[in-house]
Design an enzyme around this catalytic site. Structure first.
Site, PDB file in Angstrom:
ATOM      1  CG  ASP A  14      -2.017   1.001   1.176  1.00  0.00           C
ATOM      2  OD1 ASP A  14      -2.069   1.763   0.202  1.00  0.00           O
ATOM      3  OD2 ASP A  14      -2.840   1.026   2.112  1.00  0.00           O
ATOM      4  CG  ASP A 108      -3.378   3.851  -3.595  1.00  0.00           C
ATOM      5  OD1 ASP A 108      -4.220   3.031  -3.992  1.00  0.00           O
ATOM      6  OD2 ASP A 108      -3.635   4.707  -2.729  1.00  0.00           O
ATOM      7  CD  GLU A 109      -5.645  -0.854  -1.755  1.00  0.00           C
ATOM      8  OE1 GLU A 109      -5.379  -1.590  -0.776  1.00  0.00           O
ATOM      9  OE2 GLU A 109      -6.678  -0.164  -1.804  1.00  0.00           O
TER      10      GLU A 109
END
Length: 456
Positions: A14, A108-109
């Site tokens: 993350d 983003d993850e």
């Protein structure tokens, strides 16, 4: 799919405050300052806040007005998705070097199944070393920091990645899952949003440990079969889901927040039709169809309603989707005004049912409705929208970004990643020497600068 694991070899990576972190890197004067990324208008919503802004109480999904009240000195910037996508692409390539099983959840993850890659099914120490190496490589190549959770399941890996932010690394040894979860609030579990949390609170359940003690039958009675069964298992740390490298979109949707509450039926009908066209265009572009049409309405008092209808078969016909959306809106009380309107299609497939087209073809157009919304009518010379944060280039002063503007002026700070904090100049908004930087160059710069700094 990997069978029985000998170690906590599922990672959840993350990127910390991702959008805001990229902005701080690309705009040297913002390093170490409070940065808020999101809608910059009066109805804007926070997408991401830097940790400096979070110390003032700014959070994702907060209204922009509240964020400005909490952090009046923060830099409020519009998103630059070209830059974020470029940096995300570098991160995903790093993860795919570890394993062919990488499941991106967003820019983003992502999940990574280490056991399916060249490192194999590592023990706890091996997983910790691999996760640490991932964090360092991501930082070296992009400049952003990542928090990583490692566990035997996706559920626990995602929970773990959030326990020591920012720049954290938490490894959950096999067999310790229930003990880790027990003291956490129920909202840490997937599927426990505000409504579910409130139902559980009324039932006297606040922590995951308390939830694990509730018989599954009671949870099913409280939350329904699918939701109750899943939460019962998750509360005990059980999760059989594998890391899936190809995550197909489950829905296609579009929504708009309006600068003022819409109350006029004609305007609502026009905005609804515009959203329908956007959704159907995306369906057709992706070669998909869907069975369930959903309407989302946020009313003047911030209450949010969703209404859905499931069709007999999948469709990508605009008139069919539009008819259902209009019926749903007609059955919703919007007398006080509408702040946000959204349309979605889910239950996606790659085929359509012909009789739905036939039925729609016979349907007369709604009274007063255009067959399709027209393009906006230009009211003057076309000028760029100088949104705060926008990358620009000036023929004389070079690269920079928009700090703000108004009253026929635009303020630009001339700096970019790799330079020192730059000077601020106020220019005419119609200055012929000032141009928005093309998205392709924004993306290329977002990747090129950190790679050069890392010597890659």
């Amino acid at each position: 799919m990997v069978g029985v694991r000998s170690g906590p070899s599922v990672l959840h990576v993350d990127l910390d405050a991702f959008y805001a972190s990229v902005e701080q890197l690309d705009k040297p004067s913002l390093a170490g300052r409070a940065v808020v990324v999101g809608g910059t208008g009066p109805r804007g919503v926070v997408a991401t806040a830097s940790y400096e802004a979070r110390r003032h109480g700014v959070r994702s999904a907060m209204s922009g007005a509240e964020a400005r009240a909490r952090a009046p000195h923060a830099a409020f910037l519009a998103p630059r998705f070209a830059a974020y996508a470029a940096v995300s692409g570098v991160v995903m390539r790093v993860l795919r070097e570890l394993s062919p099983l990488v499941e991106p959840l967003s820019l983003d993850e992502a999940f990574v199944d280490l056991a399916a890659g060249p490192l194999g099914d590592l023990d706890e120490d091996g997983v910790r070393a691999a996760a640490h190496a991932v964090k360092e490589r991501v930082h070296a190549l992009t400049g952003v920091r990542a928090s990583v959770g490692a566990a035997g399941t996706k559920l626990l890996a995602k929970v773990a990645s959030d326990l020591d932010k920012p720049d954290g690394l938490v490894v959950v040894p096999l067999g310790t899952e229930a003990a880790l979860l027990a003291p956490l609030p129920v909202t840490r579990l997937w599927g426990v949003g505000p409504a579910t949390a409130e139902r559980l609170r009324r039932a006297g359940v606040h922590t995951v440990g308390e939830l694990a003690q509730v018989p599954e039958a009671e949870l099913v009675g409280l939350l329904g079969q699918a939701h109750g069964t899943a939460l019962s298992r998750h509360a005990r740390g059980l999760d059989e889901r594998s890391v899936e490298p190809e995550r197909e979109a489950k829905s296609v949707s579009a929504e708009d927040t309006f600068p003022r509450d819409l109350v006029e039926p004609a305007l609502l009908a026009h905005e609804l039709e515009r959203l329908v066209v956007r959704v159907v265009d995306r369906l057709r572009r992706d070669g998909q169809t869907g069975r369930t049409v959903t309407l989302k309405v946020r009313r003047h008092d911030f209450s949010t309603l969703t209404r859905s209808v499931t069709l007999p078969g999948p469709t990508d016909d605009r008139r069919t989707v539009g008819r259902v959306a209009r019926d749903l809106l007609a059955g919703t009380d919007v007398s006080g005004g509408v702040r946000l309107l959204g349309v979605g299609v889910s239950g996606l497939a790659d085929w359509a049912q012909a009789d739905l087209f036939d039925a729609a073809a016979e349907e007369p157009a709604a009274a007063g409705a255009d067959p399709a919304p027209a393009a906006p009518v230009a009211t003057g010379p076309e000028r760029p929208d100088w949104s705060p944060g926008l990358d620009v280039v000036h023929d004389e002063h070079g690269r920079g970004w928009v700090w703000g503007g108004g009253l026929g002026r635009v303020t630009v700070r001339f700096e970019h990643r790799g330079t020192a904090p730059g000077p601020v100049r106020t220019l005419r908004a119609d200055d012929p020497a000032l141009h928005p930087l093309p998205a392709a160059e924004v993306a290329a710069t977002a990747v090129r600068a950190p790679l050069a700094a890392a010597g890659a």
